[in-house]
Design a protein around this motif. Structure first.
Motif, PDB file in Angstrom:
ATOM      1  N   UNK A 264       1.174  -1.269  -0.215  1.00 29.00           N
ATOM      2  CA  UNK A 264       0.058   0.249   0.025  1.00 29.00           C
ATOM      3  C   UNK A 264       0.961   1.165  -0.306  1.00 29.00           C
ATOM      4  N   UNK A 265       1.354   1.468   0.661  1.00 26.00           N
ATOM      5  CA  UNK A 265       2.734   2.414   0.514  1.00 26.00           C
ATOM      6  C   UNK A 265       3.349   2.913  -0.493  1.00 26.00           C
ATOM      7  N   UNK A 266       3.547   1.717  -1.609  1.00 26.10           N
ATOM      8  CA  UNK A 266       3.762   2.594  -2.609  1.00 26.10           C
ATOM      9  C   UNK A 266       2.178   2.825  -3.985  1.00 26.10           C
ATOM     10  N   UNK A 267       1.619   2.368  -3.482  1.00 25.73           N
ATOM     11  CA  UNK A 267       0.566   3.436  -4.689  1.00 25.73           C
ATOM     12  C   UNK A 267       0.136   4.493  -4.306  1.00 25.73           C
ATOM     13  N   UNK A 268       0.489   4.795  -4.707  1.00 24.26           N
ATOM     14  CA  UNK A 268       0.850   6.937  -4.567  1.00 24.26           C
ATOM     15  C   UNK A 268      -0.862   6.989  -5.917  1.00 24.26           C
ATOM     16  N   UNK A 269      -1.338   6.303  -6.588  1.00 27.68           N
ATOM     17  CA  UNK A 269      -2.342   7.263  -6.995  1.00 27.68           C
ATOM     18  C   UNK A 269      -3.556   6.591  -6.247  1.00 27.68           C
ATOM     19  N   UNK A 270      -3.570   5.831  -5.872  1.00 30.30           N
ATOM     20  CA  UNK A 270      -4.420   5.041  -4.646  1.00 30.30           C
ATOM     21  C   UNK A 270      -4.765   6.388  -3.630  1.00 30.30           C
ATOM     22  N   UNK A 271      -3.410   6.765  -3.150  1.00 28.37           N
ATOM     23  CA  UNK A 271      -4.053   7.682  -2.072  1.00 28.37           C
ATOM     24  C   UNK A 271      -3.901   8.818  -2.614  1.00 28.37           C
ATOM     25  N   UNK A 272      -3.663   9.127  -4.135  1.00 28.97           N
ATOM     26  CA  UNK A 272      -4.435  10.521  -4.133  1.00 28.97           C
ATOM     27  C   UNK A 272      -5.857  10.935  -4.520  1.00 28.97           C
ATOM     28  N   UNK A 273      -6.277   9.085  -5.079  1.00 31.04           N
ATOM     29  CA  UNK A 273      -7.621   9.628  -5.839  1.00 31.04           C
ATOM     30  C   UNK A 273      -8.341   9.514  -3.978  1.00 31.04           C
ATOM     31  N   UNK A 274      -8.085   8.849  -2.975  1.00 30.29           N
ATOM     32  CA  UNK A 274      -8.593   8.742  -1.588  1.00 30.29           C
ATOM     33  C   UNK A 274      -8.866  10.310  -1.110  1.00 30.29           C
ATOM     34  N   UNK A 275      -7.528  10.891  -1.693  1.00 29.17           N
ATOM     35  CA  UNK A 275      -7.147  12.070  -0.839  1.00 29.17           C
ATOM     36  C   UNK A 275      -8.445  13.071  -1.410  1.00 29.17           C
ATOM     37  N   UNK A 276      -8.148  13.064  -2.872  1.00 20.46           N
ATOM     38  CA  UNK A 276      -9.274  14.026  -3.795  1.00 20.46           C
ATOM     39  C   UNK A 276     -10.608  13.415  -3.077  1.00 20.46           C
ATOM     40  N   UNK A 277     -11.023  12.116  -3.229  1.00 23.47           N
ATOM     41  CA  UNK A 277     -12.110  12.601  -3.452  1.00 23.47           C
ATOM     42  C   UNK A 277     -12.830  12.321  -1.560  1.00 23.47           C
ATOM     43  N   UNK A 278     -11.665  12.687  -0.952  1.00 26.47           N
ATOM     44  CA  UNK A 278     -12.515  12.774   0.414  1.00 26.47           C
ATOM     45  C   UNK A 278     -12.486  14.697   0.731  1.00 26.47           C
ATOM     46  N   UNK A 279     -11.581  15.728   0.111  1.00 23.82           N
ATOM     47  CA  UNK A 279     -11.613  16.992  -0.234  1.00 23.82           C
ATOM     48  C   UNK A 279     -13.113  17.358  -1.005  1.00 23.82           C
ATOM     49  N   UNK A 280     -13.226  16.553  -1.631  1.00 19.21           N
ATOM     50  CA  UNK A 280     -15.127  17.111  -2.009  1.00 19.21           C
ATOM     51  C   UNK A 280     -15.567  16.737  -1.498  1.00 19.21           C
ATOM     52  N   UNK A 281     -16.185  15.400  -1.223  1.00 15.31           N
ATOM     53  CA  UNK A 281     -16.872  15.001   0.030  1.00 15.31           C
ATOM     54  C   UNK A 281     -16.777  16.077   1.389  1.00 15.31           C
ATOM     55  N   UNK A 282     -16.088  16.836   1.619  1.00 21.19           N
ATOM     56  CA  UNK A 282     -15.452  17.088   3.355  1.00 21.19           C
ATOM     57  C   UNK A 282     -16.764  18.562   3.030  1.00 21.19           C
ATOM     58  N   UNK A 283     -16.173  18.816   1.802  1.00 23.15           N
ATOM     59  CA  UNK A 283     -16.808  20.183   1.338  1.00 23.15           C
ATOM     60  C   UNK A 283     -17.998  20.093   0.846  1.00 23.15           C
ATOM     61  N   UNK A 284     -18.664  19.307   0.449  1.00 23.07           N
ATOM     62  CA  UNK A 284     -20.002  18.796   0.224  1.00 23.07           C
ATOM     63  C   UNK A 284     -20.971  18.779   1.530  1.00 23.07           C
ATOM     64  N   UNK A 285     -20.155  17.731   1.912  1.00 21.83           N
ATOM     65  CA  UNK A 285     -21.242  17.918   3.736  1.00 21.83           C
ATOM     66  C   UNK A 285     -21.085  18.974   4.649  1.00 21.83           C
ATOM     67  N   UNK A 286     -20.158  19.700   4.773  1.00 22.13           N
ATOM     68  CA  UNK A 286     -20.368  21.292   5.829  1.00 22.13           C
ATOM     69  C   UNK A 286     -21.113  21.845   4.219  1.00 22.13           C
ATOM     70  N   UNK A 287     -21.293  22.065   3.837  1.00 21.62           N
ATOM     71  CA  UNK A 287     -22.125  22.667   3.092  1.00 21.62           C
ATOM     72  C   UNK A 287     -23.291  22.404   2.756  1.00 21.62           C
TER      73      UNK A 287
END
Length: 361
Positions: A264-287
């Motif tokens: 898992x440490x070497x899968x940077x694509x999965x890490x970035x996809x998780x970050x992007x999804x979380x950032x968008x979802x966090x903004x959606x829920x907060x709004x």
């Protein structure tokens, strides 16, 4: 008679409540469609590389794992710029907290914790007969000046950044001032379980180099999506970790967890996809919460704590009956609040519909 020999520290503890599982809700409510937004798990699941490593490692489960998790420690040490002897791998961060308490706390020692925060800090300390001094948060994050004042003479101080369950953070300058104020004989444990979701500038590696009494812990349970395998690690001076090897279970970190964590440490694509999804979802829920006239707490984690302005328990129950599982914090601290994990876009929208129905009912 069976309780006669129970230690008083054990008798006084409350069992850790992990929240409702999908299986529990299915049994209790007879539902088939359930979304779980309660335990801050990654809704994208594990990295495909980790899954492949699991399949390959499964063939060797008849063999005991390597106790020290050497390959994983070497990989983590390279990422942190330290030797592998600076890394301690555990059966989740929880094991590390408990081992630190078991190794370093004596009856009557003082431990300073934030409140509300992750309950294992206080539980592991109280189990060893320590006096737990809980310091209230300030604006959802640690009140570091107040904690530093209370830390005089304390054996251990636990911090959480971002904090669970509020999601708040403190600035690097405030943390540096805190570390300078704390006695160098006091062990400072900084829990960074949600650090990979945090958008703020904060480099705990620099503090590790300067302060020998500091430990930083991380986990594979959150952004890496490996909560079911139980895998966490700590970074700190080798002298801190050496005594823990004498009290830990010999094979507490299983072979599958070690292999999956390394992949898992070497899968940077999965890490970035998780970050992007979380950032968008966090903004959606907060709004959404703000549009509803509710008060979301500022968060840098993969969850949002929301003040409903009314008792939260009936709302929590109403969501359960609609197949949506969120987290009900300790009502002694946050009687009007719910904590919801950021899910996929579909899950977030389903939660929004269910909460709207409950609040309007």
């Amino acid at each position: 008679m069976s309780t006669f020999f129970v230690r008083p520290e054990v008798a006084a503890l409350k069992p850790y409540s992990a929240g409702k599982s999908i299986e529990e809700v299915r049994r209790e409510y007879g539902l088939t469609r359930i979304i779980k937004l309660a335990s801050n798990e990654n809704p994208l699941g594990p990295s495909p590389r980790a899954l492949q490593a699991l399949r390959e490692a499964a063939e060797g489960v008849n063999i005991y794992p390597e106790g020290p998790s050497t390959a994983l420690r070497e990989a983590l040490g390279a990422r942190w710029g330290v030797g592998p002897d600076w890394i301690f791998v555990g059966n989740g961060s929880d094991e590390i907290f408990r081992l630190l308490a078991t190794t370093y706390l004596r009856r009557g020692d003082r431990v300073v914790v934030p409140r509300p925060s992750f309950p294992v800090y206080a539980g592991a300390s109280a189990l060893m007969g320590a006096q737990v001094d809980a310091v209230p948060l300030k604006d959802g994050a640690m009140d570091l000046p107040a904690m530093a004042a209370r830390a005089r003479g304390a054996r251990i101080v636990f911090l959480c950044r971002p904090n669970n369950p509020t999601g708040g953070v403190f600035a690097a300058e405030a943390f540096d001032a805190f570390l300078r104020a704390v006695d160098p004989d006091t062990l400072v444990v900084l829990d960074e379980a949600y650090r990979e979701y945090d958008d703020t500038l904060f480099d705990s590696r620099a503090f590790l180099a300067e302060y020998p009494n500091l430990i930083v812990t991380r986990t594979f349970s959150k952004i890496y999506g490996l909560a079911g395998l139980r895998l966490g690690y700590g970074v700190g001076r080798p002298g801190i970790w050496q005594p823990l090897y004498t009290v830990r279970e010999p094979f507490s970190v299983n072979r599958l967890a070690q292999a999956a964590g390394l992949a898992a440490l070497d899968d940077h694509d999965h890490l970035e996809a998780s970050r992007r999804m979380n950032q968008a979802g966090r903004q959606f829920l907060t709004a959404f919460f703000r549009e509803m006239g509710l008060r979301p707490w500022p968060t840098q984690a993969n969850f949002v704590l929301v003040d409903l302005g009314r008792p939260a328990a009936p709302v929590f129950e109403g969501l359960l009956r609609r197949g949506v599982v969120v987290r009900l914090p300790d009502p002694a601290d946050l009687p009007n609040a719910l904590r919801v994990t950021v899910g996929t876009e579909e899950q977030n929208r389903e939660f929004v519909r269910a909460l709207t129905d409950v609040l309007n009912a």
